[in-house]
Design a protein around this motif. Structure first.
Motif, PDB file in Angstrom:
ATOM      1  N   THR A  38       2.365  22.838  -5.705  1.00 57.17           N
ATOM      2  CA  THR A  38       0.859  22.556  -6.024  1.00 57.17           C
ATOM      3  C   THR A  38       0.139  21.341  -7.059  1.00 57.17           C
ATOM      4  N   PRO A  39       1.424  20.921  -7.501  1.00 51.09           N
ATOM      5  CA  PRO A  39       0.737  20.406  -8.240  1.00 51.09           C
ATOM      6  C   PRO A  39       0.818  18.703  -8.071  1.00 51.09           C
ATOM      7  N   GLY A  40       1.808  18.891  -6.910  1.00 49.33           N
ATOM      8  CA  GLY A  40       2.517  17.462  -6.650  1.00 49.33           C
ATOM      9  C   GLY A  40       1.744  17.063  -5.611  1.00 49.33           C
ATOM     10  N   VAL A  41       0.549  18.427  -4.149  1.00 50.32           N
ATOM     11  CA  VAL A  41       0.038  18.121  -3.390  1.00 50.32           C
ATOM     12  C   VAL A  41      -1.524  17.565  -4.127  1.00 50.32           C
ATOM     13  N   ALA A  42      -1.959  18.049  -5.200  1.00 49.66           N
ATOM     14  CA  ALA A  42      -2.658  18.062  -5.438  1.00 49.66           C
ATOM     15  C   ALA A  42      -3.228  16.590  -6.028  1.00 49.66           C
ATOM     16  N   ALA A  43      -1.934  15.878  -6.748  1.00 48.78           N
ATOM     17  CA  ALA A  43      -1.423  14.648  -7.850  1.00 48.78           C
ATOM     18  C   ALA A  43      -1.484  13.587  -5.984  1.00 48.78           C
ATOM     19  N   ASP A  44      -1.583  14.566  -5.004  1.00 47.91           N
ATOM     20  CA  ASP A  44      -1.193  13.204  -3.509  1.00 47.91           C
ATOM     21  C   ASP A  44      -2.373  13.125  -3.644  1.00 47.91           C
ATOM     22  N   LEU A  45      -3.694  14.414  -3.164  1.00 50.88           N
ATOM     23  CA  LEU A  45      -4.286  14.258  -2.303  1.00 50.88           C
ATOM     24  C   LEU A  45      -5.376  13.189  -3.766  1.00 50.88           C
ATOM     25  N   SER A  46      -5.649  13.563  -4.762  1.00 48.56           N
ATOM     26  CA  SER A  46      -6.137  13.085  -5.722  1.00 48.56           C
ATOM     27  C   SER A  46      -6.417  11.762  -5.879  1.00 48.56           C
ATOM     28  N   HIS A  47      -5.362  10.772  -5.211  1.00 42.68           N
ATOM     29  CA  HIS A  47      -5.656   9.591  -5.029  1.00 42.68           C
ATOM     30  C   HIS A  47      -6.233   9.118  -4.208  1.00 42.68           C
ATOM     31  N   ILE A  48      -7.285  10.028  -3.215  1.00 41.79           N
ATOM     32  CA  ILE A  48      -7.938   9.235  -2.110  1.00 41.79           C
ATOM     33  C   ILE A  48      -8.951   9.540  -2.999  1.00 41.79           C
ATOM     34  N   ALA A  49     -10.096   8.282  -2.216  1.00 44.83           N
ATOM     35  CA  ALA A  49     -11.351   7.822  -2.594  1.00 44.83           C
ATOM     36  C   ALA A  49     -12.511   8.757  -2.386  1.00 44.83           C
ATOM     37  N   THR A  50     -12.188   9.905  -2.282  1.00 45.34           N
ATOM     38  CA  THR A  50     -13.793  10.914  -2.069  1.00 45.34           C
ATOM     39  C   THR A  50     -13.753  11.423  -3.480  1.00 45.34           C
ATOM     40  N   PRO A  51     -14.992  11.998  -3.166  1.00 43.15           N
ATOM     41  CA  PRO A  51     -15.558  12.618  -4.550  1.00 43.15           C
ATOM     42  C   PRO A  51     -15.687  13.642  -5.616  1.00 43.15           C
ATOM     43  N   ALA A  52     -14.729  14.430  -4.512  1.00 43.41           N
ATOM     44  CA  ALA A  52     -13.851  15.451  -4.868  1.00 43.41           C
ATOM     45  C   ALA A  52     -12.516  16.249  -5.822  1.00 43.41           C
TER      46      ALA A  52
END
Length: 339
Positions: A38-52
């Motif tokens: 899960t930390p890896g999935v979160a890190a990957d998604l965190s780079h997407i430019a949306t508010p969340a």
């Protein structure tokens, strides 16, 4: 501020579902939880430019409690996917304990959250969540949903294919009622927003109904042991979650089929029960959503004789599925969550 949480976020459904929720501008915080990665999935998604803002948690150090704290919407795709030769009973034996443990976590850390259950078999896992919540005195039938949107998505797609125009698929609306497996899935094709061709034979109609009911088997077979419907389920889950988020923000008049407790609207349930001719605890029918969750359970309305026959075939199986979920919790020993 809206916090959405995905439990089972590193899996085949969880990852694309988390991606779609990250892309939803109504989500300002996205919590991810799974037993691995899960930390890896979160890190990957965190780079997407949306508010969340995205955070990923694992079981150690109260990960489940941390991810659920402050959650407004919790989506549960966790569990093992169906494989060729695996019955729904086999699937239940594997996934029931997982759903029970996650429900226990929600009951203690986020009892007011809207809970969207994707983990199969939904006909039984939703009653499991309800029974766990009852044990913790936090059951609110208006806030618990079984996600049956994939059946609606398939119906729209398959009808557009029959009409030879996939461009219509986003506009076609077919109510799908009952449950979320096999014969419990009842498409009300007579109420389709786009009328089926008058030339459609009885055999072709039966084939279409069967394809909507058993579309999951089509995917399982095509994947040849590599899993079940993950991408289409993630899309459907995100579609329904999006409607919940819009309702949470105050948008009125949102209607979508979902497998819910009939306790969510006793007045609407009374009308539906009269139509069904039998009492059921849970049923999927078009519901109206609001800030409190289920605002209204809508009736089936005018249906054909063929559709009445399908509903009569669905109810015994549905009752059995519901009882399986209820009995699982009734016979379960109190124990600490495994996840």
């Amino acid at each position: 501020m809206v916090k959405a949480v995905v439990l089972g976020a590193a899996g085949g459904i969880g990852q694309p579902l988390a991606l779609l929720l990250k892309a939803n501008p109504l989500v300002t915080e996205l919590g991810l939880y799974d037993i691995v990665n899960t930390p890896g999935v979160a890190a990957d998604l965190s780079h997407i430019a949306t508010p969340a803002k995205v955070e990923g948690y694992l079981p150690p150090d109260d990960g489940l409690k941390k991810v659920l704290t402050g959650a407004d919407v919790v989506v549960i795709p966790a569990g093992v996917p169906r494989k060729p030769g695996m019955t729904r009973d086999d699937l239940f034996k594997i996934n029931a304990g997982i759903v029970r443990d996650l429900a226990t976590g929600i009951a203690t850390a986020a009892p007011k959250a809207f809970v969207l259950v994707i983990s199969n078999p939904v006909n039984s896992t939703v009653p499991i969540v309800a029974e766990v919540f009852k044990k913790h005195n936090v059951f609110d039938p208006k806030r618990l949903f079984g996600v049956t949107t994939l059946d609606v998505v398939r119906a729209s797609t398959f009808v557009s294919e029959i009409l030879n125009d996939l461009g219509l698929s986003k506009d076609i609306v077919v109510p799908v009622v009952g449950g979320h497996s096999g014969v419990t899935i009842v498409p009300l094709l007579s109420q389709s927003s786009h009328t089926l061709p008058s030339s459609l034979s009885t055999a072709q109609y039966d084939t279409l109904v069967n394809r909507i009911q058993f579309g999951g088997d089509e995917v399982v077979k095509a994947k040849d042991g590599a899993g079940s419907a993950t991408l289409s389920m993630a899309y459907a889950g995100a579609e329904f979650a999006g409607k919940i988020l819009r309702a949470l923000k105050g948008e009125k008049g949102i209607i979508a089929p979902s497998y819910v407790s009939l306790l969510a609207d006793t007045e609407g349930a009374a009308v539906l029960t009269k139509e069904l001719g039998e009492t059921v605890q849970f049923f999927s029918t078009p519901i109206e959503l609001g800030t409190e969750g289920v605002v209204k359970i809508n009736p089936l309305g005018k249906i054909t004789e063929a559709e009445q026959t399908l509903i009569k075939a669905a109810i015994p199986e549905l009752l059995k599925n519901i009882q399986t979920g209820v009995e699982f919790i009734a016979g379960a020993k109190t124990e600490e969550p495994r996840l």
